[in-house]
Motif scaffolding. Structure first.
Motif, mmCIF file in Angstrom:
data_model
loop_
_atom_site.group_PDB
_atom_site.id
_atom_site.type_symbol
_atom_site.label_atom_id
_atom_site.label_comp_id
_atom_site.label_asym_id
_atom_site.label_seq_id
_atom_site.Cartn_x
_atom_site.Cartn_y
_atom_site.Cartn_z
ATOM 1 N N ALA A 10 62.494 87.680 52.828
ATOM 2 C CA ALA A 10 61.148 88.263 52.838
ATOM 3 C C ALA A 10 60.185 87.368 52.076
ATOM 4 C CB ALA A 10 61.156 89.653 52.212
ATOM 5 N N CYS A 11 58.957 87.324 52.556
ATOM 6 C CA CYS A 11 57.862 86.683 51.837
ATOM 7 C C CYS A 11 56.869 87.758 51.414
ATOM 8 C CB CYS A 11 57.136 85.677 52.727
ATOM 9 S SG CYS A 11 58.073 84.203 53.143
ATOM 10 N N VAL A 12 56.463 87.707 50.166
ATOM 11 C CA VAL A 12 55.437 88.591 49.631
ATOM 12 C C VAL A 12 54.124 87.814 49.600
ATOM 13 C CG1 VAL A 12 54.598 89.654 47.504
ATOM 14 C CG2 VAL A 12 56.947 90.070 48.275
ATOM 15 N N GLN A 13 53.159 88.256 50.357
ATOM 16 C CA GLN A 13 51.845 87.608 50.346
ATOM 17 C C GLN A 13 50.930 88.353 49.387
ATOM 18 O OE1 GLN A 13 50.268 85.485 53.745
ATOM 19 N NE2 GLN A 13 48.587 86.944 53.827
ATOM 20 N N LEU A 14 50.240 87.607 48.543
ATOM 21 C CA LEU A 14 49.358 88.188 47.531
ATOM 22 C C LEU A 14 47.920 87.730 47.717
ATOM 23 C CD1 LEU A 14 51.535 87.595 44.323
ATOM 24 C CD2 LEU A 14 51.338 89.715 45.652
ATOM 25 N N GLN A 15 47.005 88.448 47.080
ATOM 26 C CA GLN A 15 45.622 88.011 46.940
ATOM 27 C C GLN A 15 45.334 88.040 45.441
ATOM 28 O OE1 GLN A 15 41.743 90.174 48.320
ATOM 29 N NE2 GLN A 15 42.556 89.058 50.075
ATOM 30 N N GLY A 16 45.781 86.983 44.763
ATOM 31 C CA GLY A 16 45.790 86.954 43.310
ATOM 32 C C GLY A 16 44.415 87.061 42.693
ATOM 33 N N THR A 17 44.374 87.643 41.499
ATOM 34 C CA THR A 17 43.132 87.831 40.749
ATOM 35 C C THR A 17 43.214 87.075 39.424
ATOM 36 O OG1 THR A 17 43.819 89.745 39.435
ATOM 37 C CG2 THR A 17 43.105 90.166 41.703
ATOM 38 N N ARG A 18 42.165 87.216 38.628
ATOM 39 C CA ARG A 18 42.147 86.620 37.295
ATOM 40 C C ARG A 18 42.890 87.475 36.274
ATOM 41 N NH1 ARG A 18 35.763 84.793 37.103
ATOM 42 N NH2 ARG A 18 36.144 82.558 37.452
ATOM 43 N N SER A 19 43.358 88.649 36.673
ATOM 44 C CA SER A 19 44.031 89.575 35.770
ATOM 45 C C SER A 19 45.541 89.503 35.955
ATOM 46 C CB SER A 19 43.548 91.008 36.034
ATOM 47 O OG SER A 19 44.389 91.948 35.416
ATOM 48 N N GLN A 43 60.645 86.003 48.261
ATOM 49 C CA GLN A 43 59.864 84.898 47.694
ATOM 50 C C GLN A 43 58.416 85.341 47.495
ATOM 51 O OE1 GLN A 43 58.002 80.860 49.475
ATOM 52 N NE2 GLN A 43 60.199 81.020 49.799
ATOM 53 N N THR A 44 57.840 84.961 46.347
ATOM 54 C CA THR A 44 56.429 85.210 46.060
ATOM 55 C C THR A 44 55.661 83.889 46.126
ATOM 56 O OG1 THR A 44 56.509 84.889 43.652
ATOM 57 C CG2 THR A 44 57.194 87.061 44.509
ATOM 58 N N PRO A 45 54.330 83.916 46.140
ATOM 59 C CA PRO A 45 53.562 82.676 46.319
ATOM 60 C C PRO A 45 53.430 81.831 45.056
ATOM 61 C CG PRO A 45 52.310 84.625 47.004
ATOM 62 C CD PRO A 45 53.469 85.099 46.202
ATOM 63 N N GLU A 46 52.827 80.687 45.244
ATOM 64 C CA GLU A 46 52.366 79.866 44.124
ATOM 65 C C GLU A 46 51.386 80.692 43.282
ATOM 66 O OE1 GLU A 46 50.433 75.423 43.437
ATOM 67 O OE2 GLU A 46 49.845 76.555 45.211
ATOM 68 N N GLN A 47 51.420 80.470 41.972
ATOM 69 C CA GLN A 47 50.510 81.147 41.032
ATOM 70 C C GLN A 47 50.570 82.664 41.193
ATOM 71 O OE1 GLN A 47 49.520 79.680 38.591
ATOM 72 N NE2 GLN A 47 49.210 77.527 39.075
ATOM 73 N N THR A 48 51.786 83.176 41.177
ATOM 74 C CA THR A 48 51.996 84.618 41.260
ATOM 75 C C THR A 48 51.325 85.359 40.102
ATOM 76 O OG1 THR A 48 54.059 84.485 42.529
ATOM 77 C CG2 THR A 48 53.810 86.387 41.085
ATOM 78 N N GLY A 49 51.277 84.755 38.927
ATOM 79 C CA GLY A 49 50.796 85.457 37.736
ATOM 80 C C GLY A 49 49.296 85.514 37.581
ATOM 81 N N ILE A 50 48.612 84.446 37.994
ATOM 82 C CA ILE A 50 47.157 84.405 37.788
ATOM 83 C C ILE A 50 46.547 83.359 38.712
ATOM 84 C CG2 ILE A 50 47.290 82.700 35.900
ATOM 85 C CD1 ILE A 50 44.936 84.242 34.570
ATOM 86 N N MET A 51 45.356 83.697 39.252
ATOM 87 C CA MET A 51 44.559 82.739 40.021
ATOM 88 C C MET A 51 43.280 82.491 39.230
ATOM 89 S SD MET A 51 45.857 81.712 43.017
ATOM 90 C CE MET A 51 44.556 81.476 44.227
ATOM 91 N N GLU A 52 43.268 81.403 38.482
ATOM 92 C CA GLU A 52 42.146 81.123 37.583
ATOM 93 C C GLU A 52 41.811 79.636 37.644
ATOM 94 O OE1 GLU A 52 39.209 81.280 35.992
ATOM 95 O OE2 GLU A 52 40.028 83.170 35.199
ATOM 96 N N LEU A 53 40.564 79.322 38.028
ATOM 97 C CA LEU A 53 40.133 77.929 38.115
ATOM 98 C C LEU A 53 39.514 77.441 36.801
ATOM 99 C CD1 LEU A 53 38.492 77.916 41.679
ATOM 100 C CD2 LEU A 53 40.732 77.013 41.013
ATOM 101 N N ASP A 54 39.007 78.363 35.974
ATOM 102 C CA ASP A 54 38.414 77.985 34.697
ATOM 103 C C ASP A 54 39.533 77.635 33.720
ATOM 104 O OD1 ASP A 54 37.501 78.570 31.843
ATOM 105 O OD2 ASP A 54 35.595 78.737 32.912
ATOM 106 N N ASN A 220 37.939 84.588 41.903
ATOM 107 C CA ASN A 220 37.446 83.332 41.325
ATOM 108 C C ASN A 220 36.594 82.551 42.322
ATOM 109 O OD1 ASN A 220 39.298 82.179 43.113
ATOM 110 N ND2 ASN A 220 40.688 81.429 41.528
ATOM 111 N N GLY A 221 36.374 83.114 43.519
ATOM 112 C CA GLY A 221 35.533 82.476 44.525
ATOM 113 C C GLY A 221 36.291 81.608 45.503
ATOM 114 N N ARG A 222 37.571 81.406 45.279
ATOM 115 C CA ARG A 222 38.363 80.553 46.147
ATOM 116 C C ARG A 222 38.915 81.370 47.318
ATOM 117 N NH1 ARG A 222 43.852 77.206 44.338
ATOM 118 N NH2 ARG A 222 44.359 76.418 46.410
ATOM 119 N N SER A 223 38.942 80.761 48.505
ATOM 120 C CA SER A 223 39.565 81.376 49.674
ATOM 121 C C SER A 223 40.853 80.645 49.995
ATOM 122 C CB SER A 223 38.630 81.311 50.884
ATOM 123 O OG SER A 223 37.523 82.162 50.714
ATOM 124 N N THR A 224 41.947 81.392 50.119
ATOM 125 C CA THR A 224 43.219 80.784 50.507
ATOM 126 C C THR A 224 43.626 81.280 51.891
ATOM 127 O OG1 THR A 224 44.398 82.495 49.259
ATOM 128 C CG2 THR A 224 44.071 80.354 48.174
#
Length: 285
Positions: A10-19, A43-54, A220-224
């Motif tokens: 299984a793949c888990v697709q996320l829409q990660g946040t800054r939290s 399997q979970t995606p890259e940057q499962t824990g946080i999506m933060e560009l700053d 964070n304004g990014r589209s994946t």
């Protein structure tokens, strides 16, 4: 004749946040859903824990491996559910100025069976104005990694690695029959290249490719790009997500690897060769 191993991936697709807290809540729920659907490996995606560009905010939010609460909770969840849980990657603090983009393979016991630090850094300027400099924040890994699961040897990579086919060839030569590339691919590059890369790495190496992804517009304004995918060794797409958070599942029949590699035995046909020489230079010498 021994029956070839089979398992459900299984793949888990996320829409990660800054939290971190919100991301952890989302991933735990979707991993549980994958297990309810019969997944043995999730399997979970890259940057499962946080999506933060700053960069400053990122370092305020992340810790070293021992203190990472996402990793701790997912280790406990793997143990509770009795599954192999592949955390696509977490931002792991190495110092005040450097982090690792690190994948974890967690066994059903909750123990960490393998770690992999992303080797290739996404340092690019895209035509639409997006700019990324991963090397400013992350220390590149230096070692390719495989992990032995009960059904297969799994090659670990992360996102931008998918553009470097020699890495996957090395993993396949090391016995990997499943290749992985958990990702947070940009929408721009994903629309152009995503499907080609997933299928090409599978076909080239006669291996399954399993890739969980981030998808959609992040805070964070990014589209994946999303489109988490499970691809057979013959290049067939067995399961594919859209762009929103969800779980995709497919049965993996490891006999397919032997069949594909027998039909096109390119792994046995690699030959060494000299680097190219410009013909004009050769004539001049």
């Amino acid at each position: 004749m021994t029956e070839s191993p089979r398992f459900t991936a299984a793949c888990v697709q996320l829409q990660g946040t800054r939290s971190v807290d919100r991301n952890l809540e989302a991933v735990v729920a979707l991993v549980a859903e994958a297990a309810r659907q019969g997944a043995d490996y999730v399997q979970t995606p890259e940057q499962t824990g946080i999506m933060e560009l700053d960069r400053r905010k990122l370092f305020e939010s992340i810790t070293d491996e021992a203190g990472d609460r996402v990793l701790a909770r997912l280790r406990a969840q793997a143990r509770e559910l009795g599954i192999w849980l592949h955390v696509g990657s977490l931002a792991i603090r190495l110092s005040d100025t450097q982090a690792a983009n690190r994948a974890f393979m967690i066994a059903p016991s909750g123990e960490i069976a393998a770690r992999y630090d992303k080797i290739h850094m996404f340092d690019v300027d895209l035509p639409n104005g997006e700019t990324y400099r991963e090397s400013r924040t992350y220390r590149p890994g230096t070692t390719a990694v495989v992990a032995d699961l009960p059904w297969a040897r799994v090659g670990l990579t992360v996102c931008y690695d998918i553009r470097f086919p020699y890495l996957y060839r090395a993993l396949a030569k090391a016995g990997a029959t499943v290749l992985t590339a958990p990702a947070a691919f940009t929408k721009t590059t994903g629309e152009a290249h995503w499907h080609v890369f997933q299928r090409a790495r599978a076909i080239e190496n006669g291996a399954f490719v399993i890739t969980a992804a981030q998808g959609g517009l992040h805070e964070n304004g990014r589209s994946t790009y999303g489109h988490s995918m499970i691809v057979s060794p013959w290049g067939e797409i067995l399961a594919e997500a859209g762009t929103e958070p969800e779980v995709i599942v497919a049965e993996i029949d490891m006999a397919s690897v032997g069949e594909a590699r027998q039909r096109v035995p390119s792994l046995t046909h690699d030959r060494s060769f000299q680097p190219p020489v410009v013909e004009a230079e050769r004539r001049a010498s």
